[in-house]
Each structure stands twice: as C-alpha cells, then as structure tokens.
Design a protein around this motif. Structure first.
Motif, PDB file in Angstrom:
ATOM      1  N   TYR A  24      47.264  31.541  37.281  1.00 21.88           N
ATOM      2  CA  TYR A  24      46.990  32.480  36.186  1.00 21.88           C
ATOM      3  C   TYR A  24      47.040  33.932  36.643  1.00 21.88           C
ATOM      4  N   GLU A  25      46.699  34.179  37.900  1.00 19.27           N
ATOM      5  CA  GLU A  25      46.844  35.547  38.418  1.00 19.27           C
ATOM      6  C   GLU A  25      48.310  35.980  38.394  1.00 19.27           C
ATOM      7  N   ALA A  26      49.192  35.057  38.805  1.00 17.86           N
ATOM      8  CA  ALA A  26      50.627  35.369  38.813  1.00 17.86           C
ATOM      9  C   ALA A  26      51.145  35.579  37.390  1.00 17.86           C
ATOM     10  N   LEU A  27      50.622  34.804  36.439  1.00 16.71           N
ATOM     11  CA  LEU A  27      51.037  34.947  35.039  1.00 16.71           C
ATOM     12  C   LEU A  27      50.708  36.345  34.513  1.00 16.71           C
ATOM     13  N   ILE A  28      49.467  36.778  34.704  1.00 17.60           N
ATOM     14  CA  ILE A  28      49.061  38.102  34.221  1.00 17.60           C
ATOM     15  C   ILE A  28      49.806  39.194  34.988  1.00 17.60           C
ATOM     16  N   GLU A  29      50.017  38.968  36.264  1.00 14.76           N
ATOM     17  CA  GLU A  29      50.761  39.936  37.079  1.00 14.76           C
ATOM     18  C   GLU A  29      52.193  40.090  36.563  1.00 14.76           C
ATOM     19  N   THR A  30      52.811  38.984  36.175  1.00 10.11           N
ATOM     20  CA  THR A  30      54.182  39.026  35.640  1.00 10.11           C
ATOM     21  C   THR A  30      54.235  39.807  34.328  1.00 10.11           C
ATOM     22  N   ILE A  31      53.292  39.523  33.440  1.00  8.10           N
ATOM     23  CA  ILE A  31      53.249  40.236  32.157  1.00  8.10           C
ATOM     24  C   ILE A  31      53.034  41.728  32.380  1.00  8.10           C
ATOM     25  N   ALA A  32      52.126  42.065  33.293  1.00  9.00           N
ATOM     26  CA  ALA A  32      51.845  43.479  33.574  1.00  9.00           C
ATOM     27  C   ALA A  32      53.054  44.171  34.183  1.00  9.00           C
ATOM     28  N   SER A  49      48.564  47.918  31.007  1.00 12.76           N
ATOM     29  CA  SER A  49      49.029  49.091  31.744  1.00 12.76           C
ATOM     30  C   SER A  49      48.701  49.023  33.229  1.00 12.76           C
ATOM     31  N   SER A  50      47.764  48.148  33.621  1.00 10.44           N
ATOM     32  CA  SER A  50      47.488  47.963  35.049  1.00 10.44           C
ATOM     33  C   SER A  50      46.761  46.643  35.264  1.00 10.44           C
ATOM     34  N   TYR A  51      46.939  46.073  36.453  1.00  9.14           N
ATOM     35  CA  TYR A  51      46.255  44.832  36.815  1.00  9.14           C
ATOM     36  C   TYR A  51      46.141  44.747  38.324  1.00  9.14           C
ATOM     37  N   SER A  52      44.926  44.482  38.810  1.00  9.47           N
ATOM     38  CA  SER A  52      44.678  44.276  40.236  1.00  9.47           C
ATOM     39  C   SER A  52      44.421  42.797  40.471  1.00  9.47           C
ATOM     40  N   ARG A  53      45.338  42.148  41.160  1.00 12.00           N
ATOM     41  CA  ARG A  53      45.166  40.720  41.439  1.00 12.00           C
ATOM     42  C   ARG A  53      43.974  40.490  42.365  1.00 12.00           C
ATOM     43  N   LYS A  54      43.713  41.450  43.235  1.00  6.81           N
ATOM     44  CA  LYS A  54      42.590  41.328  44.165  1.00  6.81           C
ATOM     45  C   LYS A  54      41.260  41.311  43.421  1.00  6.81           C
ATOM     46  N   GLU A  55      41.135  42.171  42.410  1.00  6.92           N
ATOM     47  CA  GLU A  55      39.897  42.269  41.649  1.00  6.92           C
ATOM     48  C   GLU A  55      39.914  41.403  40.385  1.00  6.92           C
ATOM     49  N   ASN A  98      47.569  58.733  20.267  1.00  4.39           N
ATOM     50  CA  ASN A  98      46.443  57.838  19.947  1.00  4.39           C
ATOM     51  C   ASN A  98      46.194  56.807  21.044  1.00  4.39           C
ATOM     52  N   TYR A  99      46.273  57.277  22.280  1.00  4.20           N
ATOM     53  CA  TYR A  99      46.064  56.390  23.419  1.00  4.20           C
ATOM     54  C   TYR A  99      44.581  56.052  23.584  1.00  4.20           C
ATOM     55  N   ALA A 100      44.299  54.799  23.896  1.00  3.37           N
ATOM     56  CA  ALA A 100      42.952  54.358  24.250  1.00  3.37           C
ATOM     57  C   ALA A 100      43.088  53.210  25.241  1.00  3.37           C
ATOM     58  N   SER A 101      42.175  53.139  26.199  1.00  2.00           N
ATOM     59  CA  SER A 101      42.252  52.094  27.227  1.00  2.00           C
ATOM     60  C   SER A 101      40.997  51.232  27.216  1.00  2.00           C
ATOM     61  N   PHE A 102      41.184  49.952  27.576  1.00  2.00           N
ATOM     62  CA  PHE A 102      40.111  48.968  27.527  1.00  2.00           C
ATOM     63  C   PHE A 102      40.232  48.044  28.739  1.00  2.00           C
ATOM     64  N   TYR A 103      39.123  47.739  29.376  1.00  2.00           N
ATOM     65  CA  TYR A 103      39.142  46.867  30.553  1.00  2.00           C
ATOM     66  C   TYR A 103      39.335  45.397  30.167  1.00  2.00           C
ATOM     67  N   PHE A 104      39.941  44.648  31.090  1.00  2.00           N
ATOM     68  CA  PHE A 104      39.963  43.190  30.959  1.00  2.00           C
ATOM     69  C   PHE A 104      39.716  42.567  32.315  1.00  2.00           C
ATOM     70  N   SER A 105      39.268  41.323  32.298  1.00  2.00           N
ATOM     71  CA  SER A 105      39.004  40.592  33.530  1.00  2.00           C
ATOM     72  C   SER A 105      39.459  39.150  33.362  1.00  2.00           C
ATOM     73  N   LEU A 106      40.051  38.611  34.395  1.00  2.00           N
ATOM     74  CA  LEU A 106      40.569  37.236  34.356  1.00  2.00           C
ATOM     75  C   LEU A 106      39.693  36.311  35.190  1.00  2.00           C
ATOM     76  N   ASP A 107      39.298  35.187  34.599  1.00  2.00           N
ATOM     77  CA  ASP A 107      38.638  34.107  35.334  1.00  2.00           C
ATOM     78  C   ASP A 107      39.683  33.005  35.521  1.00  2.00           C
ATOM     79  N   PRO A 108      40.321  32.930  36.693  1.00  2.00           N
ATOM     80  CA  PRO A 108      41.413  31.963  36.895  1.00  2.00           C
ATOM     81  C   PRO A 108      40.952  30.512  36.776  1.00  2.00           C
ATOM     82  N   LYS A 109      39.719  30.224  37.197  1.00  2.00           N
ATOM     83  CA  LYS A 109      39.219  28.854  37.152  1.00  2.00           C
ATOM     84  C   LYS A 109      39.097  28.374  35.710  1.00  2.00           C
ATOM     85  N   GLU A 110      38.557  29.216  34.847  1.00  2.00           N
ATOM     86  CA  GLU A 110      38.401  28.852  33.446  1.00  2.00           C
ATOM     87  C   GLU A 110      39.626  29.230  32.615  1.00  2.00           C
TER      88      GLU A 110
END
Length: 296
Positions: A24-32, A49-55, A98-110
């Motif tokens: 799932y990390e690779a999936l989100i990384e590919t989309i990003a 607009s950004s994704y840290s696979r480490k975090e 009209n730019y706005a940014s929002f955090y997201f977090s991935l739980d690969p196990k779930e």
C-alpha cells in the motif's frame, strides 16, 4: 483566552486484490508520483501533492481550475468583460487559485488512509476524496502494477447500528465491493468471493424484505454485514413510519473523529492524534466482525 480549533478526520478503505503484491505504501507513492489532479466537483480539483513513505504521511491539496477562455464578469461596469479587458489577464497556467492543504496518513496493515476533512476553518469534501481515489486507482500506471484496486469511504458504524435498530424494518440492502479477506473473516469472505466468482460480478448484493405486518429482526450476521458494507460499499434500508416506507442510506454518513485544540499544538501533531483514534476504531470494528462471522 486561547481560541479553540476543530480538526476532523475521515478515512478511505483501499483494497489491492489478492493476486497482486499488497504494497500500500507503493500504491500511494505511485499515485503521488504521477502528480495528477482529479476534478471532484464543479471547478474544484484534488491531488496528492506530497507523500513520505518513511512517515506514511502526506498532503492532499485542493485547488480551483479556472476556465480562462470562458466569459468574465466586470464588477465595475456590471456587465460582461470586453475583449480588451480580458487581454489584460495574465495568469500562468501552472498557478491555481483557492489552494488549501490537508494532511493524510496511511496505515498499511489496515490498508486505510485517514485524511483531514476539516481544519483551520477549511473543509475537504469526504466524497471528493473518495472520488479522487476511485479515479486514481483506475489510471493505467496504477492498474498495470496493482490490478483492480477498490477504494471506498468508510461510513459511520454508529449510523449502521442506528438503522439496524429501527423498529419497523421492511427492507435491507447490502452492496459490497471486493473486500480484503483479513478484515471480515474467512467464512463471510468465502460466501462473497464465491458469489462474485460464479457470476463474474464486481459487486456482491444481499437483500432482505419483510411483507405485511412482519418486520425484519437483524441477527448477528446481518449486523456484521452492515459494517462490512459500511467499509466496502453501501448499506440501505427502508423503515415503516406512519404508514410510509422511509429510506435510509449510510452513503452520506462518513466515519469521522474530531479533536478540539488550541493553536499551541501544531496541526500535524493534532492530526496524528485524531488519525490514531480513527485507525483504532476501524481495527476494533474489524476484529468484532471477524469474531461474529466466525461463530455464525
């Protein structure tokens, strides 16, 4: 006196098929990495607009795509802008308002992605985020590596329970797109998978109806199925009220967690606290579903 701020978090359930590597990390990384926006409603677009696979943390950005070739309104003359006035407009194509940014977090196990739906008086449509991911997983670059990926907004478990507790239930309808077997237990998963495979279908449907003076009395399996549909599709019902069948649907009731904080705390730190809560709630509900279906 310190001002209070609200942070609200919702979640998307993402499922890579069994015959592909469930990275799932690779999936989100590919989309990003594709840096491709999706129009989710009106002129509003959403993009990772950004994704840290480490975090396992990133940013979803929202912006407006303006049609520069369309008609413009002149507030001074209160009429359409003239060609001469339009010639003065010079907005580079790579700049979006009209730019706005929002955090997201991935739980690969779930295989769940939690995202900020409200923070700092700015809102991100939960259905808009669902539409972004439903579109993104169909991109050629994604499908070639991960196959047919499913993405659904997780609905409120409480709303499911409220519907199932209605006193005069006449109809129940569960629409389930391919789930992850680990979430729902092998017994229920086998039923769904066999039905989909035998009929070459993409969605599993199960319906219950009560006629005359009878009312549906949901058992444990039906209640579990409602929660499975809340994560992997849709759950609808009809309840008899004053002689009329009233429709209920969990589609407009996303699962959310909220935290009120002061500006002394950073937006990211508060988001992580709320995301952890929603991950925990999802994990606990899945364990409950597995336990129920194992004994049915």
């Amino acid at each position: 006196m310190a001002r209070n701020f609200k942070v609200e978090v919702a979640a998307i359930n993402i499922r890579i098929p069994e015959d592909k590597k469930r990275d799932y990390e690779a999936l989100i990384e590919t989309i990003a990495r594709l840096r491709r926006g999706v129009r989710v409603y009106g002129d509003t677009h959403v993009v990772i607009s950004s994704y840290s696979r480490k975090e396992n943390t990133g940013v979803i950005s929202k912006y407006t795509e303006i049609d520069l070739d369309g008609d413009w309104f002149n507030q001074n003359s209160f009429d359409a802008a003239t060609p001469e006035q339009l010639s003065e407009i010079n907005i580079p194509n790579h700049l979006k308002p009209n730019y706005a940014s929002f955090y997201f977090s991935l739980d690969p196990k779930e295989h769940v992605l939690a995202f900020t739906s409200y923070a700092g008086a700015k809102a991100l449509s939960t259905k808009g985020v669902e539409k972004f991911f439903k579109t993104a997983v169909t991109w050629r670059e994604v499908k070639s590596e991960f196959g047919r990926v499913e993405a659904d907004l997780i609905k409120d478990y409480g709303a499911v329970e409220d519907i199932l507790n209605l006193p005069h239930l006449k109809e129940l309808e569960f629409i389930i797109r391919p789930p992850n077997n680990d979430d729902i237990g092998s017994t229920l998963a086998a039923v769904i998978e066999e039905s989909l495979r035998e009929q070459n279908a993409d969605e599993y449907e199960e319906k219950l109806k009560a006629k005359g003076k009878k009312n549906i009395n949901p058992n444990k399996r039906t209640r579990a199925l409602g929660n499975v549909a809340a994560e992997n599709g849709e759950f609808r019902a009809k309840n008899l009220e004053k002689g009329m069948k009233v429709s209920y649907n969990t589609a407009d009731k996303p699962l959310t967690e909220m935290e009120i904080h002061t500006k002394e705390a950073s937006d990211l730190s508060v988001f992580r606290i709320v995301a952890k809560k929603i991950f925990g709630k999802i994990s606990a509900k899945r364990e409950e579903v597995r336990r129920i279906t194992a004994t049915e």
